[in-house]
Scaffold this active site. Sequence first.
Site, mmCIF file in Angstrom:
data_model
loop_
_atom_site.group_PDB
_atom_site.id
_atom_site.type_symbol
_atom_site.label_atom_id
_atom_site.label_comp_id
_atom_site.label_asym_id
_atom_site.label_seq_id
_atom_site.Cartn_x
_atom_site.Cartn_y
_atom_site.Cartn_z
ATOM 1 N N GLU A 1 0.837 -1.222 0.000
ATOM 2 C CA GLU A 1 0.000 0.000 0.000
ATOM 3 C C GLU A 1 0.866 1.264 0.000
ATOM 4 O O GLU A 1 0.776 2.127 0.883
ATOM 5 C CB GLU A 1 -0.937 -0.018 1.214
ATOM 6 C CG GLU A 1 -1.882 -1.199 1.184
ATOM 7 C CD GLU A 1 -2.881 -1.194 2.321
ATOM 8 O OE1 GLU A 1 -2.596 -0.643 3.389
ATOM 9 O OE2 GLU A 1 -3.982 -1.747 2.120
ATOM 10 N N GLU B 1 -5.390 -8.479 -1.152
ATOM 11 C CA GLU B 1 -6.079 -8.352 0.131
ATOM 12 C C GLU B 1 -7.566 -8.146 -0.108
ATOM 13 O O GLU B 1 -7.944 -7.277 -0.900
ATOM 14 C CB GLU B 1 -5.567 -7.149 0.957
ATOM 15 C CG GLU B 1 -4.185 -7.332 1.507
ATOM 16 C CD GLU B 1 -3.750 -6.175 2.387
ATOM 17 O OE1 GLU B 1 -4.613 -5.519 2.994
ATOM 18 O OE2 GLU B 1 -2.530 -5.925 2.439
HETATM 19 C C1 BGP Z 1 -4.291 -3.129 5.055
HETATM 20 C C2 BGP Z 1 -2.978 -3.787 5.401
HETATM 21 C C3 BGP Z 1 -3.058 -5.114 5.995
HETATM 22 C C4 BGP Z 1 -4.361 -5.440 6.714
HETATM 23 C C5 BGP Z 1 -5.569 -4.727 6.166
HETATM 24 C C6 BGP Z 1 -6.796 -4.873 7.023
HETATM 25 O O1 BGP Z 1 -4.080 -1.771 5.109
HETATM 26 O O2 BGP Z 1 -2.198 -3.904 4.214
HETATM 27 O O3 BGP Z 1 -1.918 -5.216 6.798
HETATM 28 O O4 BGP Z 1 -4.231 -5.314 8.060
HETATM 29 O O5 BGP Z 1 -5.306 -3.389 5.969
HETATM 30 O O6 BGP Z 1 -6.824 -3.828 7.953
HETATM 31 P P1 BGP Z 1 -7.113 -4.141 9.495
HETATM 32 O O7 BGP Z 1 -6.143 -5.209 9.868
HETATM 33 O O8 BGP Z 1 -6.883 -2.878 10.185
HETATM 34 O O9 BGP Z 1 -8.533 -4.595 9.565
#
Ligand code: BGP
Length: 475
Positions: free
Chosen positions: A175, A368
């Site tokens: 990201e 993701e």
């Molecule tokens: C993204 C990241 C991941 C993951 C995801 C979900 O920004 O790349 O690391 O964590 O978010 O977010 P969260 O874990 O806060 O629900």
Amino acid sequence: MSDFPKDFLWGGAVAANQCEGAYREGGRGLSVQDILPKGIAGERKGIVTEAPTEDNLKLEGIDFYHRYREDIRLFAEMGFQVFRTSIAWSRIYPEGDEREPNEEGLAFYDRVFDECLRYGIQPLVTISHYETPLGLAKKYDGWRSPKLIDFYVNYCKTIFTRYKDKVKYWLTFNEINSLMHAPLSSGGILTPRSELTEQDLYQAIHHELVASALATGLAHQMIPDAKVGCMILGVTIYPLSPNPDDVIKTMLHDRETLLFADIHARGEYPAYILREFEEKGIHLAMGPDDLRILRENTVDFISFSYYSSICDAVEPKGAKETGGNLSHGYVNPYLKATDWGWQIDPQGLRYTLNKLYDRYQLPLFIVENGLGAADELVKDEHGQWTVNDDYRIAYLREHLLEAEKAIRDGVELMGYTSWGCIDIVSASTAQMKKRYGYIYVDRDDDGRGSLERYKKKSFYWYKDVIATNGDKLHE
Ligand code: BGP
């Protein structure tokens, strides 16, 4: 018959800092995540500690460092063909600026990738997933310094040399567009966000972009069949109304994300950002070869995270504010939200896939996607612990059906690694409670639990989806 290609890569994703734990083992140095006990949301509230504190769940994570064999075996039982994880930079270069790597760190990832390959699972490696060594943050203020380009390229040379026969798929930064919103997590910048100007942020981003391009070129030189992707936080935005003012505002907001994929895919700064730099008096300090480096080292594919969508407007006219994954906008009245307020929009995934493919005509990879929820562990009719996560099955099924429609629209989609294929510590809130996995991990937000793993209902569902290459989605 589903429309997923025969060579579609089904799998799951995690990040080192959210699962490995063992934060002081194997010669690992501290990373910026070790001083963010409340995650990225905490960073944005100024919750940054001087040193690791025991309330930071990431220090132990889910102990993947010691349990990776059991976990990878479970991924193999689901039929994974690809497993996305990051290499923790500070396991390889504990302070970040050493010239010689930490052999124990290199040996750990040898074992992890060997375990994957034993089951025919391809590693998909994120080179830096919000895990800048703390030493680089303290000595150089992270990516604000051009010196990080050299340290990152040295790190890449080391891991490409070591893993060239084991890893084919690489993502340069997780990201990369999040640096604007979370400069410490994303850019290793210790200076508080409130003291950073846009000039500072774009200068740091420029250093990362040059480093990303150099890594891409190096991978192509050193690993003949390497496929290198950029990875952007997919912020999907709709205008709140058909008012042209809202449409233009949405277009400009959208470009805050697309800028990063534009530069990785086209190899240059687009005209719209040069205009913005001129209007804002932003002048980037560049090395003599920087623009050539960007131009000559574009990526092989575009990968992105997708969880939700938001609306934007000039005049919200009473619309409620909302956010998602590091995004801010207004509630879409046609959508429901998760318990953490992220709006659920499966069609937004089809929309985003088409938009990115139309713009770049490059293969895409969803690295993701998932549903964070407060799962409840219960005993099934056989007395086995499990989670009846029908809500997660519904979320994933609906998103995958939309991804399949995008494939039918002509989008070249390489694969899908659902986020948090096993319960891990969440990034934005550093909680265990916000669970994403097909596998439940017995650990709570106070750090209590046996760390035992239990298969959820979605474990068996996803296993069937993979075994039928998506046909199961149509049942
Ligand atoms: C993204 C990241 C991941 C993951 C995801 C979900 O920004 O790349 O690391 O964590 O978010 O977010 P969260 O874990 O806060 O629900």
